[in-house]
Design an enzyme around this catalytic site. Structure first.
Site, PDB file in Angstrom:
ATOM      1  N   HIS A  99       0.838  -1.196   0.000  1.00 27.51           N
ATOM      2  CA  HIS A  99       0.000   0.000   0.000  1.00 27.51           C
ATOM      3  C   HIS A  99       0.871   1.245   0.000  1.00 27.51           C
ATOM      4  O   HIS A  99       1.947   1.265   0.589  1.00 27.51           O
ATOM      5  CB  HIS A  99      -0.966   0.025   1.188  1.00 27.51           C
ATOM      6  CG  HIS A  99      -0.309  -0.250   2.498  1.00 27.51           C
ATOM      7  ND1 HIS A  99       0.005  -1.526   2.915  1.00 27.51           N
ATOM      8  CD2 HIS A  99       0.117   0.592   3.474  1.00 27.51           C
ATOM      9  CE1 HIS A  99       0.592  -1.458   4.107  1.00 27.51           C
ATOM     10  NE2 HIS A  99       0.676  -0.184   4.461  1.00 27.51           N
ATOM     11  N   HIS A 101       0.800   5.139   1.034  1.00 28.49           N
ATOM     12  CA  HIS A 101       0.101   6.163   1.818  1.00 28.49           C
ATOM     13  C   HIS A 101       0.180   7.509   1.097  1.00 28.49           C
ATOM     14  O   HIS A 101       1.256   7.889   0.620  1.00 28.49           O
ATOM     15  CB  HIS A 101       0.785   6.373   3.173  1.00 28.49           C
ATOM     16  CG  HIS A 101       0.741   5.220   4.118  1.00 28.49           C
ATOM     17  ND1 HIS A 101      -0.173   5.140   5.140  1.00 28.49           N
ATOM     18  CD2 HIS A 101       1.508   4.113   4.226  1.00 28.49           C
ATOM     19  CE1 HIS A 101       0.040   4.035   5.848  1.00 28.49           C
ATOM     20  NE2 HIS A 101       1.064   3.389   5.308  1.00 28.49           N
TER      21      HIS A 101
HETATM   22  P1  AMP Z   1       1.621   0.317   7.348  1.00 25.18           P
HETATM   23  O1  AMP Z   1       2.075   0.552   8.747  1.00 25.18           O
HETATM   24  O2  AMP Z   1       2.418   1.090   6.329  1.00 25.18           O
HETATM   25  O3  AMP Z   1       1.539  -1.169   7.021  1.00 25.18           O
HETATM   26  O4  AMP Z   1       0.171   0.935   7.256  1.00 25.18           O
HETATM   27  C1  AMP Z   1      -0.998   0.205   7.396  1.00 25.18           C
HETATM   28  C2  AMP Z   1      -2.111   1.206   7.406  1.00 25.18           C
HETATM   29  O5  AMP Z   1      -3.332   0.524   7.242  1.00 25.18           O
HETATM   30  C3  AMP Z   1      -2.205   1.977   8.747  1.00 25.18           C
HETATM   31  O6  AMP Z   1      -2.065   3.379   8.483  1.00 25.18           O
HETATM   32  C4  AMP Z   1      -3.587   1.619   9.249  1.00 25.18           C
HETATM   33  O7  AMP Z   1      -4.231   2.699   9.876  1.00 25.18           O
HETATM   34  C5  AMP Z   1      -4.304   1.199   7.977  1.00 25.18           C
HETATM   35  N1  AMP Z   1      -5.415   0.286   8.175  1.00 25.18           N
HETATM   36  C6  AMP Z   1      -5.432  -0.837   8.937  1.00 25.18           C
HETATM   37  N2  AMP Z   1      -6.648  -1.431   8.853  1.00 25.18           N
HETATM   38  C7  AMP Z   1      -7.394  -0.678   8.013  1.00 25.18           C
HETATM   39  C8  AMP Z   1      -8.737  -0.763   7.535  1.00 25.18           C
HETATM   40  N3  AMP Z   1      -9.567  -1.763   7.886  1.00 25.18           N
HETATM   41  N4  AMP Z   1      -9.182   0.192   6.694  1.00 25.18           N
HETATM   42  C9  AMP Z   1      -8.362   1.215   6.337  1.00 25.18           C
HETATM   43  N5  AMP Z   1      -7.092   1.343   6.746  1.00 25.18           N
HETATM   44  C10 AMP Z   1      -6.613   0.417   7.581  1.00 25.18           C
END
Ligand code: AMP
Ligand code: ZN
Length: 141
Positions: A99, A101
């Site tokens: 993903h 950001h």
């Molecule tokens: P990372 O630390 O780069 O793996 O980021 C994962 C991101 O996914 C975090 O910013 C979380 O807030 C986000 N996240 C986790 N679960 C969900 C969800 N169900 N819907 C939207 N975002 C999510």
């Protein structure tokens, strides 16, 4: 992947607040937003991280990035925007489906902090040149 959170968002079994979708990618709002407009862009196909993607996968995803960034800019007029992608737990990855950001930035107190401690004294130009040669040799394989 059946036990992947973001695959479940793609197949609709977990809800999300979507902002963009095409055949290959999905963009939705981060559930724990750092700033107003914090958005995630993912490939619909499960790829754990960048090492798991090929040029076509990456092209499909990154070709949409300017469109998402521009929509965020037009919506909220942020002072700046960070694109962030974490690969591997030590790099801060917590969801193991690639993903990107999109973090709009408003001011120095908006909650986003990255420490950036440079090491130019230890990592001399000689060493950096050797590291570059190493990377180049891998790229020419
Ligand atoms: P990372 O630390 O780069 O793996 O980021 C994962 C991101 O996914 C975090 O910013 C979380 O807030 C986000 N996240 C986790 N679960 C969900 C969800 N169900 N819907 C939207 N975002 C999510
Ligand atoms: Zn997945």
């Amino acid at each position: 992947m059946s036990d992947c959170l973001f695959c479940k968002i793609v197949d609709g079994s977990i809800p999300s607040i979507k902002v963009y979708e095409d055949d290959h990618v999905l963009a939705f709002m981060d559930i724990f937003p750092l700033t107003k407009g914090h958005t995630l862009l993912i490939p619909k196909k499960h790829h754990e991280n960048v090492f798991d993607m090929n040029s076509e996968d990456a092209g499909q995803l990154f070709s949409v990035a300017p469109k998402i960034a521009s929509a965020i800019k037009a919506s909220f007029n942020p002072a700046g925007l960070n694109l962030l992608n974490n690969n591997g737990a030590p790099a801060g990855q917590s969801v193991f489906h690639f993903h990107l950001h999109f973090i709009p930035r408003y001011d120095q107190t908006d909650g986003f902090k990255a420490t950036w401690q440079t090491k130019e004294k230890q990592l001399t130009t000689d060493l950096v040149t050797k590291y570059a040669d190493k990377i180049k040799s891998q790229l020419s394989i």
